[in-house]
Scaffold this motif. Sequence first.
Motif, PDB file in Angstrom:
ATOM      1  N   ASP A  18       0.800  -1.222   0.000  1.00 23.22           N
ATOM      2  CA  ASP A  18       0.000   0.000   0.000  1.00 23.22           C
ATOM      3  C   ASP A  18       0.840   1.283   0.000  1.00 23.22           C
ATOM      4  OD1 ASP A  18       1.001  -0.346   2.536  1.00 23.22           O
ATOM      5  OD2 ASP A  18      -0.851   0.187   3.581  1.00 23.22           O
ATOM      6  N   THR A  19       2.157   1.149  -0.170  1.00 18.42           N
ATOM      7  CA  THR A  19       3.012   2.337  -0.229  1.00 18.42           C
ATOM      8  C   THR A  19       2.682   3.150  -1.481  1.00 18.42           C
ATOM      9  OG1 THR A  19       4.812   1.135   0.872  1.00 18.42           O
ATOM     10  CG2 THR A  19       5.402   3.160  -0.280  1.00 18.42           C
ATOM     11  N   LEU A  20       2.593   4.465  -1.328  1.00 14.75           N
ATOM     12  CA  LEU A  20       2.303   5.327  -2.473  1.00 14.75           C
ATOM     13  C   LEU A  20       3.358   5.135  -3.562  1.00 14.75           C
ATOM     14  CD1 LEU A  20       1.300   8.660  -0.665  1.00 14.75           C
ATOM     15  CD2 LEU A  20      -0.223   6.970  -1.696  1.00 14.75           C
ATOM     16  N   VAL A  21       2.920   5.190  -4.810  1.00 12.83           N
ATOM     17  CA  VAL A  21       3.801   4.857  -5.936  1.00 12.83           C
ATOM     18  C   VAL A  21       5.047   5.729  -5.974  1.00 12.83           C
ATOM     19  CG1 VAL A  21       2.567   6.369  -7.546  1.00 12.83           C
ATOM     20  CG2 VAL A  21       3.871   4.419  -8.421  1.00 12.83           C
ATOM     21  N   TYR A  22       4.935   6.979  -5.573  1.00 14.22           N
ATOM     22  CA  TYR A  22       6.100   7.864  -5.623  1.00 14.22           C
ATOM     23  C   TYR A  22       6.925   7.825  -4.340  1.00 14.22           C
ATOM     24  CZ  TYR A  22       4.378   9.594 -10.051  1.00 14.22           C
ATOM     25  OH  TYR A  22       3.967   9.676 -11.365  1.00 14.22           O
ATOM     26  N   GLU A  23       6.694   6.813  -3.539  1.00 19.53           N
ATOM     27  CA  GLU A  23       7.523   6.548  -2.363  1.00 19.53           C
ATOM     28  C   GLU A  23       8.041   5.110  -2.384  1.00 19.53           C
ATOM     29  OE1 GLU A  23       5.311   7.331   1.214  1.00 19.53           O
ATOM     30  OE2 GLU A  23       4.496   9.204   0.443  1.00 19.53           O
ATOM     31  N   LYS A  24       7.591   4.335  -3.336  1.00 17.43           N
ATOM     32  CA  LYS A  24       7.676   2.876  -3.244  1.00 17.43           C
ATOM     33  C   LYS A  24       9.044   2.279  -3.566  1.00 17.43           C
ATOM     34  CE  LYS A  24       4.743  -1.085  -4.113  1.00 17.43           C
ATOM     35  NZ  LYS A  24       3.447  -1.527  -4.646  1.00 17.43           N
ATOM     36  N   TYR A  25       9.658   2.714  -4.649  1.00 18.44           N
ATOM     37  CA  TYR A  25      10.845   2.018  -5.143  1.00 18.44           C
ATOM     38  C   TYR A  25      12.120   2.776  -4.804  1.00 18.44           C
ATOM     39  CZ  TYR A  25       7.257  -0.600  -7.562  1.00 18.44           C
ATOM     40  OH  TYR A  25       6.141  -1.369  -7.836  1.00 18.44           O
ATOM     41  N   ARG A  26      12.503   2.700  -3.531  1.00 19.44           N
ATOM     42  CA  ARG A  26      13.724   3.351  -3.074  1.00 19.44           C
ATOM     43  C   ARG A  26      14.945   2.561  -3.514  1.00 19.44           C
ATOM     44  NH1 ARG A  26      13.432   4.179   3.184  1.00 19.44           N
ATOM     45  NH2 ARG A  26      15.627   4.598   2.763  1.00 19.44           N
ATOM     46  N   ILE A  27      15.964   3.274  -3.956  1.00 16.34           N
ATOM     47  CA  ILE A  27      17.191   2.626  -4.417  1.00 16.34           C
ATOM     48  C   ILE A  27      17.937   2.028  -3.241  1.00 16.34           C
ATOM     49  CG2 ILE A  27      19.451   3.047  -5.471  1.00 16.34           C
ATOM     50  CD1 ILE A  27      18.105   5.182  -7.200  1.00 16.34           C
ATOM     51  N   ASP A  28      18.415   0.799  -3.411  1.00 18.77           N
ATOM     52  CA  ASP A  28      19.163   0.097  -2.369  1.00 18.77           C
ATOM     53  C   ASP A  28      20.648   0.388  -2.571  1.00 18.77           C
ATOM     54  OD1 ASP A  28      20.342  -1.649  -0.585  1.00 18.77           O
ATOM     55  OD2 ASP A  28      18.932  -3.284  -0.983  1.00 18.77           O
ATOM     56  N   PHE A  29      21.121   1.476  -1.973  1.00 18.12           N
ATOM     57  CA  PHE A  29      22.519   1.864  -2.135  1.00 18.12           C
ATOM     58  C   PHE A  29      23.469   0.877  -1.477  1.00 18.12           C
ATOM     59  CE2 PHE A  29      20.786   6.239  -2.877  1.00 18.12           C
ATOM     60  CZ  PHE A  29      21.361   6.431  -4.127  1.00 18.12           C
ATOM     61  N   ASP A  30      23.041   0.257  -0.384  1.00 20.30           N
ATOM     62  CA  ASP A  30      23.902  -0.733   0.276  1.00 20.30           C
ATOM     63  C   ASP A  30      24.210  -1.893  -0.661  1.00 20.30           C
ATOM     64  OD1 ASP A  30      24.018   0.713   2.615  1.00 20.30           O
ATOM     65  OD2 ASP A  30      22.339  -0.330   3.551  1.00 20.30           O
ATOM     66  N   LYS A  31      23.198  -2.348  -1.389  1.00 19.92           N
ATOM     67  CA  LYS A  31      23.408  -3.432  -2.357  1.00 19.92           C
ATOM     68  C   LYS A  31      24.358  -2.990  -3.467  1.00 19.92           C
ATOM     69  CE  LYS A  31      20.021  -6.109  -3.584  1.00 19.92           C
ATOM     70  NZ  LYS A  31      18.748  -6.608  -4.192  1.00 19.92           N
TER      71      LYS A  31
ATOM     72  N   GLU B 225      30.766   5.448  -3.420  1.00 21.43           N
ATOM     73  CA  GLU B 225      30.223   6.320  -2.382  1.00 21.43           C
ATOM     74  C   GLU B 225      28.740   6.565  -2.612  1.00 21.43           C
ATOM     75  OE1 GLU B 225      31.544   7.639   0.319  1.00 21.43           O
ATOM     76  OE2 GLU B 225      33.583   6.865   0.003  1.00 21.43           O
ATOM     77  N   ILE B 226      27.973   6.555  -1.537  1.00 19.65           N
ATOM     78  CA  ILE B 226      26.561   6.928  -1.612  1.00 19.65           C
ATOM     79  C   ILE B 226      26.483   8.447  -1.716  1.00 19.65           C
ATOM     80  CG2 ILE B 226      24.354   6.929  -0.345  1.00 19.65           C
ATOM     81  CD1 ILE B 226      25.272   4.337   0.998  1.00 19.65           C
ATOM     82  N   PRO B 227      25.604   8.994  -2.557  1.00 21.83           N
ATOM     83  CA  PRO B 227      25.516  10.453  -2.680  1.00 21.83           C
ATOM     84  C   PRO B 227      25.297  11.132  -1.336  1.00 21.83           C
ATOM     85  CG  PRO B 227      24.218   9.385  -4.383  1.00 21.83           C
ATOM     86  CD  PRO B 227      24.666   8.295  -3.455  1.00 21.83           C
ATOM     87  N   ALA B 228      25.985  12.253  -1.127  1.00 23.08           N
ATOM     88  CA  ALA B 228      25.910  12.965   0.156  1.00 23.08           C
ATOM     89  C   ALA B 228      24.509  13.460   0.455  1.00 23.08           C
ATOM     90  CB  ALA B 228      26.886  14.139   0.154  1.00 23.08           C
ATOM     91  N   THR B 229      23.700  13.687  -0.573  1.00 20.44           N
ATOM     92  CA  THR B 229      22.345  14.199  -0.374  1.00 20.44           C
ATOM     93  C   THR B 229      21.327  13.095  -0.100  1.00 20.44           C
ATOM     94  OG1 THR B 229      22.148  14.201  -2.787  1.00 20.44           O
ATOM     95  CG2 THR B 229      22.610  16.314  -1.714  1.00 20.44           C
ATOM     96  N   ALA B 230      21.762  11.852  -0.165  1.00 13.37           N
ATOM     97  CA  ALA B 230      20.862  10.724   0.083  1.00 13.37           C
ATOM     98  C   ALA B 230      20.595  10.557   1.571  1.00 13.37           C
ATOM     99  CB  ALA B 230      21.444   9.435  -0.488  1.00 13.37           C
TER     100      ALA B 230
END
Length: 245
Positions: A68-81, A90-95
Amino acid sequence: MKRNFFKHAAAAALIAVMTVLLSGCLYPKDQLEQNKMPPKDAILSVQAVIDQYQKDTGLLPIQNSKPDTLVYEKYRIDFDKLQRMNYISEIPATAYEKGGSYYYLIINEETDPTVKLMNLVIYQQVNDLQASVKSYSDAHKGKLPAGKSVYPDFTGLDFKEMGIKEPVLSSVFSGQTLSTIMDAKGNVYLDYGIDITQVLQKLGSGKKPDDKQDLRALLANQSDLVPVKAPIYRLRGGEPQAMLK
């Protein structure tokens, strides 16, 4: 000499205090450097990594989310992976993962995976308001602080009844102040009707979408940002209308 020494010391202390106070007024948290939009090349770099990862694996590096997560919140990038698999150093500083103020997301995941950002300052402001609605409902045996009807599926919020001041929530697209709306279950959203109307006006009558199209895409497609806590919008009678489905 002593009198002059203490006089200068007191003046220096006063200046130091005033500097701290003014810094707090002029540079609130949501205006600090780390909360500003990242440079375009940072977004393009992440996009290149996502494209390469999908080419190599046939998958997208996204975190698990609830249905039920809103579509524009749903697919967060997995930077750890991505780091574990040596796709990024490096993970972006703004993340968010680095203490920044943005979720890096993927939209159009099935057709054209595209990197976008979600502003966490606005996201948290809406979450705080959601918590206030829940507190009110819990204290009033499930009653919601519903205001006037705004759309068939949504009302405004009665801030006077809640005993709180209406927050100033600014659009990440236009900078205009956005109203808050609430569905019958007490879920709080931001009303992007004004922003969508402006985009539709720029498109002109010959390029307007049909009644089935989700108009939130008009906002996301013209920016590196996604609409935060936005309900679905469709054209009804030529005007954008928020709805649940």
